[in-house]
Motif scaffolding. Structure first.
Motif: not given
Lengths: 785, 334
Positions: B93-94, B136-137, B155-156, B302-309
């Motif tokens: 959906n993103s 990924v994702n 993660e690091s 969202w936390q991982k910066g993969q979706i902006s919303r």
């Protein structure tokens, strides 16, 4: 084709043509307007989307350039983990990148937000090469990397140390799908629904598909260089539109393309943005309008048809009336008029037509009268001629009929003469027969008036026939209306059946057998009666004598029976009283003699004599009972029968039963003797002929009679053949029993079925007249004495 | 007579014209991507036992080895729907692929796991080691990261390698990775080979929930067919539990799996029935609700910066089919 149909078709054609023309012009103008509107909108969308993409790319390049200036990133002393954490932090903040990597100048991956391929030397990419060469913030290329599942746009920036020397490269990867987020607000696309079914394609300068909103499988695979719009873009056109066929969508689409212009110091990548919208979607409202118009036009067509038909009918109605009236006048009906009240030209035409018809009618009236008279005369003459012809025919016919009738009459007279002759002969024969009958014959009408009588009747009555015929029968016979209370004539009128009666009349001085028979008419009604009287006086006298003889014979037989019984009784008494007593005394004497004799031989002989005497006593006793059982006179009939039954049982080994109802049954002596002998005879018959196993004898009182039943289960016999054939039996046979029972006022009844046993019922009166009883008592005393 | 004929002719022409412009489109069979996962085993029962035909829908199942691959097919528009996991639905959906969840197939308990080399006792021991996941994702990625996060591993701290679940065992044997996300029948094989189970799906709830999704246009255009599909799968689910022996034979043939391993795999998942689905499709903060699972996945991305919303799950979950069937079942129509 009729006038009304023509008018209807005309109106319908006009209405449909006008409606179609209006609808078509509305549709076309709507379609064109819509097309212009869509193209205008597509142009705006494409321009703004491309602009926003350029701005975004510019921003991303700025971002990554900024990142390379980060303290940790730009420090050669930073550890890979620190760099990774910084990159992750950056990724999480920016929310645009799927991955960020730090490479050294040899292309070895030092740090990566996804932790992938660390320490591995990746194959050099265009983006990497450009960046290594020092092109800060300059490169943007789309790659298909399996790790991310989607193609990515790569942004590269060199990392410099404090002296400005490049020692590494940052590569940031943004999924190409992020373009969706850029385009969706501008193009009005929402997650769940595309407002216009808009399709977005982004191609590079060679026509390679970089992003597609609907052809996701074709990204980095499909080349759209042959697309009309893309070709125009590659050839240098900045923007444009066309309607073409989309092979993927398999439908016509409206396309609009915009060539990338760059933003500020970002010169762009010579990409082209292509927006598609299917014509079906774009012109959906126009198509809907067209369909609605077709629907409305269909309804209008039907309504127009109806209205046209009604309107045509209204207009053509007076004209059709005029036409019909003209046709009627043409047929000669000059009094035909038209009823039209309108004041238009058709109304005036109708008035003129009526005037014309009136005048025409007037002129032709006198000619018509003359013609009518001539026609009448001709018709009268023709009818006269016709009547004369018919009369001639009828006369001829009548003459022929008369001749035929005469012939038939003659034949009939001949036949009748022949019949009369036969009738005369038959009558003569009848009279001869009638007169020659040797019995008195009379024919009476329903009122008992004598119609005719034969010669024998005249002789019997000793009166001339003229005095007999016409008289009532009871006058002729000088009797009352009926004989013996009966009138055969009256009865016959009711029963309509012949009858016979013995009749004694003084007039004829004798006994006559009178037979009466009806003479019926064709309806079955009695019209005459025939009386035949046969003289049976002598026969009747003979019969009377015979009955007297029979009665005397029965008395004689009864007397004979009593005499026999008396004799039997006397012999029995003699045997019992004299012979028996003397034998008993002899036996006693011999026994005492035997005791006194010393010689055994003599004693033995005496004993033998004594035994013989004993046997003789037994025989005499048995003979006594057989001749006349004393019990019959001492204890009565029932006890005697019981003794007889017991005796029969002992002698013949039969299962014999005796039953008595216990009622007193006083019997005259002769009756008692007779009944006893009859029962004995019946038992003998059963033993001899019946082959019976069981035998039952019962006596009972029924009113004033005694009833004796003898019933066996033997072979039975045919009662009609055997029971009363007196000549086949000897002695005291069934016939004899019946005759003698009849004589004493009793009766015999036999029931027998072949194989089903026999039942004989003897019935005799109990109470006889006292005189007779006394007489019998005396006889009995005599018998006893 | 002529007038009647004329009117009849006119009516026929009108009907012909109207019918021409309003004729319905011919239906194509619905293509659904599916992987060889025990959680979707009963879908093959629906196909083999003719439940789809019985409920009046034509379905073409497109089988792939892994969920990632079947999701890729869906992403590229090669199928109309796919059996996938909730995190993938968030990503679809993103990316502008309007996707709706119409049915919750199963939730994994022990069918998803992280297995590691024998020398590791816990996830925490994996610091500085290489762990495998399916790209990924992906749901696999989310599962691994969430599991590590719960174990206090950043993660690091870890190196990763993109390995298909079906290849994890060989990667472990080759020493390319120290641990990896694995599921289904591979778990028992791994354990038999001496590897250790470091974590199961039960430890990371809400991530490995299988759902059936269709693109928004299909849901909008073919609601009857989708209802029939959902009903068929529910019927097949009931049939499978009533005739487990027969079901195992059918599915093992369809997926080319060992019957015993398959039975073990099926035992490790909980196949949701109509009642469970009704509960899962209801908005709730409970872990039984698919909304809650979606929220977990969306928050992660969202936390991982993969979706902006963060997406609105009201627009992603389509409960009407399940609720309609539940209503029918209550009314005795099923």
């Amino acid at each position: 084709m009729k006038f009304t149909t023509k008018l209807t078709a005309l109106f319908l054609g006009i209405m449909i043509t006008i409606s179609v023309a209006i609808a078509y012009s509305i549709y076309i103008s709507n379609h064109k307007g819509l097309e212009e509107q869509i193209q205008h909108r597509l142009r705006d969308m494409a321009f703004h989307t491309m602009d926003k993409i350029d701005r975004t790319l510019h921003t991303k390049l700025e971002d990554i350039e900024l990142l390379t200036n980060d303290v940790i990133i730009s420090s050669q002393n930073s550890k890979p983990k620190e760099i990774t954490e910084r990159l992750i932090e950056y990724r999480n903040q920016r929310k645009s990148y799927v991955s960020l990597s730090f490479f050294d100048l040899d292309g070895v991956r030092i740090a990566d937000t996804s932790g992938l391929h660390i320490g591995r030397q990746d194959a050099p990419t265009e983006c990497f090469e450009k960046t290594v060469q020092g092109n800060i913030c300059s490169s943007c290329t789309v790659y298909d990397e399996r790790d991310f599942g989607v193609p990515t746009m790569n942004f590269g920036a060199p990392v410099r140390d404090e002296k400005g020397k490049i020692f590494g490269v940052i590569i940031a990867r943004m999924p190409i799908t992020k373009l969706y987020e850029i385009a969706k607000d501008i193009c009005g696309i929402h997650e769940d629904k595309s407002v216009l079914d808009l399709e977005i394609n982004l191609v590079d300068r060679d026509g390679l598909l970089l992003y597609s909103h609907y052809n996701r499988g074709g990204i980095l695979k499909d080349n759209l260089a042959n697309d009309r719009c893309i070709r125009r873009s590659i050839e240098g056109e900045k923007m444009g539109s066309s309607i073409c066929y989309d092979k993927l969508l398999e439908e016509k689409v409206i396309c609009f393309f915009v060539r990338e212009q760059g933003y500020l110091d970002f010169a762009g990548n010579d990409w082209t943005l292509l927006l598609h919208i299917p014509t079906k979607t774009a012109f959906a409202s126009a198509i809907q309008l067209r369909n609605s118009m077709i629907g409305i036009l269909s309804v209008v067509a039907v309504l127009t048809s109806v209205i046209s038909h009604v309107f045509s009918k209204t207009i053509s109605k007076p004209i059709i009336k005029l036409k019909n009236a003209a046709v009627e006048i043409g047929k000669g009906k000059l009094d035909t008029r038209i009823d039209i009240n309108s004041r238009d030209e058709v109304g005036e035409l109708a008035t003129s037509f009526n005037d014309m018809a009136f005048n025409l009618n007037k002129v032709t009236a006198s000619r018509d009268a003359l013609n009518r008279e001539i026609a009448e005369r001709i018709r009268a003459k023709q009818e006269l001629q016709k009547a004369r012809d018919e009369l001639e025919v009828r006369v001829k016919q009548r003459t022929a009929d008369l001749a035929k009738a005469n012939e038939e009459l003659r034949n009939e007279i001949k036949e009748r003469e022949l019949a009369e002759g036969a009738l005369r002969i038959a009558r003569d024969d009848w009279e001869n027969i009638f007169e020659s009958i040797s019995d008195t014959v009379m024919i009476l009408d329903r009122d008992r008036r004598v119609l005719d009588c034969n010669r024998f009747a005249v002789a019997s009555l000793q009166r001339p026939k003229s005095e007999i015929v016409g008289q009532f029968c009871y006058d002729v016979f000088q009797c009352k209306e009926h004989f013996d209370g009966r009138c055969l004539h009256e009865e016959l009128l009711v029963s309509e059946q012949p009858d016979t009666i013995d009749m004694e009349t003084e007039m004829l001085s004798g006994i006559y057998l009178v037979t009466i028979a009806p003479v019926l008419d064709s309806w079955g009604k009695v019209i005459k009666t025939i009386h035949i009287a046969k003289d049976i006086t002598d026969r009747k006298k003979g019969e009377k004598k015979l009955l007297t003889y029979q009665d005397q014979l029965r008395s004689l037989a009864s007397e004979l029976l009593l005499a026999e019984e008396r004799l039997r009784r006397r012999i029995a008494i003699d045997v019992h009283d004299h012979i028996g007593q003397k034998l008993a005394i002899s036996k006693i004497k011999i026994k005492s003699l035997c005791e006194s004799v010393s010689s055994p031989k003599v004693a033995k002989a005496l004993n033998k004599v004594s035994d013989l005497i004993t046997e003789t006593i037994e025989s005499s006793r048995s003979l006594t009972f057989e001749l006349s059982p004393p019990v019959l006179y001492e204890l009565g009939f029932e006890a005697a029968v019981e003794w007889l039954v017991r005796h029969t049982k002992q002698q013949h080994n039969l299962l014999v039963k005796f039953k008595d109802d216990g009622n007193a049954k006083p019997l005259d002596d002769n009756v008692r003797v007779f009944l006893f002998q009859a029962v004995r005879e019946l038992l003998v018959n059963v033993v001899k002929h019946a082959q019976a196993r069981h035998l039952t004898v019962s006596t009972q009182r029924v009113n004033s009679e005694i009833q004796v039943n003898v019933e066996d289960d033997g072979v039975g016999f045919n009662v009609s053949q055997i029971a009363f054939n007196s000549h086949k039996t000897s002695g005291f046979g069934l016939f004899s029993i019946r005759e003698r029972l009849g004589h004493i006022g009793g009766r015999l009844k036999i029931e027998s079925v072949s194989g089903g046993g026999t039942k004989v019922v003897l019935t005799a009166p109990l109470n006889q007249k006292s005189a007779k009883r006394r007489k019998n008592k005396n006889e009995y005393k005599n018998l006893i004495s | 007579m002529k007038k009647t004929l004329l009117l009849l002719l006119l009516a026929v022409v009108i009907i012909f014209v109207v019918a021409h412009y309003f004729k319905p489109d011919k239906k194509q069979p619905l293509k659904i991507g599916i992987s060889s996962c025990p959680g979707t085993a009963h879908v093959f029962i629906a196909q083999q036992k003719g439940f789809f035909e019985k409920n009046g829908v034509e379905v073409e199942l497109v089988l792939e080895r892994n969920v990632t691959e079947s999701s890729r097919m869906y992403r590229y528009g090669q199928v109309d729907g796919v059996f996938t996991l909730v995190p993938d639905v968030v990503i679809f959906n993103s990316e502008g692929i309007g996707t709706k969840i119409v049915y919750v197939v199963c939730s994994s308990n022990t069918t998803d796991a992280i297995v590691g080399r024998p020398e590791f006792d816990s996830l925490a021991d994996l610091r500085g080691k290489k762990v495998g996941f399916e790209g990924v994702n992906t749901s696999s990625h989310v599962f691994v990261l969430k599991a590590l996060e719960q174990a206090g591993v950043n993660e690091s701290d870890i190196y990763f390698e993109s390995v298909y679940v079906s290849d994890v065992l060989s990667a472990l044997e080759q020493g390319r990775i120290s641990a990896g996300h694995i599921w289904g029948v591979s778990i028992s094989r791994a354990l038999k080979s001496g590897y250790k189970m470091l974590c199961t799906a039960a430890d990371v709830p809400g991530v490995t929930t299988h759902v059936l999704v269709f693109d928004s246009k299909t849901v909008e255009n073919r609601p009857r067919d989708i209802r029939a599909i959902v009903k068929s799968i529910l019927d097949a689910r009931d049939y499978m539990y009533k005739n487990m022996d027969e079901a195992i034979v059918i599915v093992s043939k369809a997926l080319a799996l060992d019957e015993e391993e398959l039975l073990e795999g099926i035992g490790g998942v909980s196949h949701l029935d109509l009642k469970d689905n009704f509960e899962a499709m209801s908005k709730s903060e409970q872990m039984t609700s698919i909304y809650r699972h979606g929220a977990i996945a969306a928050d992660f991305f969202w936390q991982k910066g993969q979706i902006s919303r963060v997406p609105d799950f009201d627009g992603i979950v389509e409960p009407k089919f399940v609720k309609d069937l539940a209503a029918s079942a209550r009314g005795g129509k099923r």
